[in-house]
Design an enzyme around this catalytic site. Sequence first.
Site, PDB file in Angstrom:
ATOM      1  N   LYS A   1     -13.307  -0.708   5.884  1.00 31.73           N
ATOM      2  CA  LYS A   1     -13.862  -1.587   4.857  1.00 31.73           C
ATOM      3  C   LYS A   1     -14.868  -2.580   5.417  1.00 31.73           C
ATOM      4  O   LYS A   1     -15.987  -2.685   4.910  1.00 31.73           O
ATOM      5  CB  LYS A   1     -12.728  -2.344   4.150  1.00 31.73           C
ATOM      6  CG  LYS A   1     -12.168  -1.637   2.968  1.00 31.73           C
ATOM      7  CD  LYS A   1     -11.348  -0.398   3.261  1.00 31.73           C
ATOM      8  CE  LYS A   1     -10.008  -0.694   3.884  1.00 31.73           C
ATOM      9  NZ  LYS A   1      -9.143   0.496   3.989  1.00 31.73           N
TER      10      LYS A   1
ATOM     11  N   ASP B   1      -0.774  -5.321   9.461  1.00 32.08           N
ATOM     12  CA  ASP B   1      -1.749  -4.339   9.018  1.00 32.08           C
ATOM     13  C   ASP B   1      -2.998  -5.122   8.623  1.00 32.08           C
ATOM     14  O   ASP B   1      -3.000  -5.864   7.645  1.00 32.08           O
ATOM     15  CB  ASP B   1      -1.200  -3.553   7.819  1.00 32.08           C
ATOM     16  CG  ASP B   1      -2.179  -2.485   7.350  1.00 32.08           C
ATOM     17  OD1 ASP B   1      -3.272  -2.385   7.934  1.00 32.08           O
ATOM     18  OD2 ASP B   1      -1.843  -1.756   6.386  1.00 32.08           O
TER      19      ASP B   1
ATOM     20  N   TRP C   1       0.862  -1.193   0.000  1.00 30.52           N
ATOM     21  CA  TRP C   1       0.000   0.000   0.000  1.00 30.52           C
ATOM     22  C   TRP C   1       0.896   1.240   0.000  1.00 30.52           C
ATOM     23  O   TRP C   1       1.843   1.331   0.779  1.00 30.52           O
ATOM     24  CB  TRP C   1      -0.885  -0.053   1.243  1.00 30.52           C
ATOM     25  CG  TRP C   1      -1.789   1.127   1.415  1.00 30.52           C
ATOM     26  CD1 TRP C   1      -2.619   1.657   0.462  1.00 30.52           C
ATOM     27  CD2 TRP C   1      -1.970   1.910   2.596  1.00 30.52           C
ATOM     28  NE1 TRP C   1      -3.307   2.721   0.991  1.00 30.52           N
ATOM     29  CE2 TRP C   1      -2.932   2.898   2.293  1.00 30.52           C
ATOM     30  CE3 TRP C   1      -1.432   1.869   3.882  1.00 30.52           C
ATOM     31  CZ2 TRP C   1      -3.351   3.838   3.237  1.00 30.52           C
ATOM     32  CZ3 TRP C   1      -1.849   2.796   4.814  1.00 30.52           C
ATOM     33  CH2 TRP C   1      -2.802   3.771   4.497  1.00 30.52           C
TER      34      TRP C   1
HETATM   35  N1  PLA Z   1      -3.690  -0.496   5.181  1.00 33.94           N
HETATM   36  C1  PLA Z   1      -3.958  -0.932   3.946  1.00 33.94           C
HETATM   37  C2  PLA Z   1      -3.262  -2.149   3.448  1.00 33.94           C
HETATM   38  C3  PLA Z   1      -4.894  -0.264   3.152  1.00 33.94           C
HETATM   39  O1  PLA Z   1      -5.149  -0.721   1.936  1.00 33.94           O
HETATM   40  C4  PLA Z   1      -5.541   0.886   3.663  1.00 33.94           C
HETATM   41  C5  PLA Z   1      -6.534   1.640   2.834  1.00 33.94           C
HETATM   42  C6  PLA Z   1      -5.232   1.273   4.964  1.00 33.94           C
HETATM   43  C7  PLA Z   1      -4.299   0.564   5.699  1.00 33.94           C
HETATM   44  C8  PLA Z   1      -5.837   2.474   5.634  1.00 33.94           C
HETATM   45  O2  PLA Z   1      -7.169   2.521   5.665  1.00 33.94           O
HETATM   46  P1  PLA Z   1      -7.961   3.451   6.666  1.00 33.94           P
HETATM   47  O3  PLA Z   1      -7.001   4.427   7.266  1.00 33.94           O
HETATM   48  O4  PLA Z   1      -8.980   4.116   5.830  1.00 33.94           O
HETATM   49  O5  PLA Z   1      -8.525   2.526   7.671  1.00 33.94           O
HETATM   50  N2  PLA Z   1      -6.355   1.625   1.457  1.00 33.94           N
HETATM   51  C9  PLA Z   1      -7.321   2.216   0.529  1.00 33.94           C
HETATM   52  C10 PLA Z   1      -7.567   3.691   0.809  1.00 33.94           C
HETATM   53  C11 PLA Z   1      -8.659   1.518   0.644  1.00 33.94           C
HETATM   54  C12 PLA Z   1      -6.344   4.550   0.922  1.00 33.94           C
HETATM   55  O6  PLA Z   1      -5.403   4.466   0.114  1.00 33.94           O
HETATM   56  O7  PLA Z   1      -6.347   5.342   1.882  1.00 33.94           O
HETATM   57  C13 PLA Z   1      -6.775   2.000  -0.889  1.00 33.94           C
HETATM   58  O8  PLA Z   1      -7.480   2.333  -1.846  1.00 33.94           O
HETATM   59  O9  PLA Z   1      -5.664   1.444  -1.005  1.00 33.94           O
END
Ligand code: PLA
Length: 455
Positions: free
Chosen positions: A299, A263, A182
């Site tokens: 989510k 995570d 991510w």
């Molecule tokens: N960790 C991972 C692996 C994630 O994909 C995301 C969110 C988070 C943490 C953090 O989410 P939160 O703070 O909203 O609880 N990833 C998303 C959104 C869904 C983003 O980038 O913020 C994504 O589209 O990858």
Amino acid sequence: MHGGKASLSPSSSSDRRLSALVRHLEGSSSIVMGGSKDPSIAASPTSARNSVFEHILQASEDPILGVTVAYNKDPSPVKLNLGVGAYRTEEGKPLVLNVVRRAEQMLVNDKSRVKEYLPIVGLADFNKLSAKLILGADSPAIQENRVTTVQCLSGTGSLKIGAEFLYRHYNQHTILIPKPTWGNHARIFALSGIAVTSYRYYDPATRGLNFEGLLEDLGSAPSGAIVLLHACAHNPTGVDPTPQQWEKIRQLMRSKALLPFFDSAYQGFASGNLDTDAHSVRIFVADGGECLVAQSYAKNMGLYGERVGALSIVCRTPDVAGRVESQLKLVIRPMYSNPPIHGASIVARILKDSTMYQEWTVELKAMADRIISMRQKLFDALRNKGTPGDWSHIIKQIGMFTFTGLNRNQVSFMTEEYHIYMTSDGRISMAGLSSKTVPHLADAIHAAVTRLDDD
Ligand code: PLA
């Protein structure tokens, strides 16, 4: 080790943070530096006519959230946002779970509820129930009182509090993150002063796990290094280790005293089952060792904007856990004092009440199942069109995303010609697709791979 860098020993804490960021930025051209690093700051004039912020450069949009910004600007009626991982219904609409609506109604109707500050660590019930959700109701670590849990601002905030805590209180300031991962992981840790390196994870050739590479890189990590692990539904690849592979990873990490930082942003979204998706975390807790876990309810409860999540630190003894918690409070208090009450109250209501919990698991499974059915639909559509390539990874990958293998040019082509928005690494959010939009996406992919090179 991939991307490994020698650690520096700068004098002050801000120096250390900057060095960590520089080390991180050296390996990345896509991140625009923050104001505090701008070398032209000293030249800023401070007069009535010029802005003291004149030197500030325009930063680029976030690689994930910026996709939504671009999407919102597009007037096309056929536009489709497969960028951010946000669940949509078959009608393409955001979903508020019925059980969440019900919990909210109960909260609103309860006139005894007030808007006082929560404690620094958040809502006690929420913390207890969150630990139980991820570690399991019968977790010995919980029974032995050696888990400390603090309510944080969703998954991101939980990772950040963990990173700041580790920077202050853990002796090894190196974290290994999977390659790829991510997009926010590296910045969260680098900006907390932790040197970020990566371990091999995804093999583009097989579109699966590079398990040998992973073991090799973890095997050559410095003893005690922190390792970031996606508990399930790896983002962006949709590729998870098997239970047997997890067991090998656990053995290797414990033998090298590597510190696991899980995570868990998608519990329930991978398999549709909350316990199955917590397997990786639970085997690390079952061996009696220590670990950190960041949880998000964005989510799995659809509480994106409520920013509700938790950081749990599993310790060896209750005594250590108590001291850890006291220090977590010192991390949180100067950052945002204490967390917001509403989202955590919704979660606590649902987790506390067995009927509501049951209702939640049914709604969660329905979301996971709809995503899985989109995988099959997209795969079938491409196969029926005879789109060149093996698209079986679409049905093999797990969770919210498909890592399509489409390259940057193909992605831009699909955005320009078909108004389909996704991250430039070719990741698409399957949760943003519906039966109605699958054919449009299949047309776009077909055109992209037949008209543009795939390298
Ligand atoms: N960790 C991972 C692996 C994630 O994909 C995301 C969110 C988070 C943490 C953090 O989410 P939160 O703070 O909203 O609880 N990833 C998303 C959104 C869904 C983003 O980038 O913020 C994504 O589209 O990858």
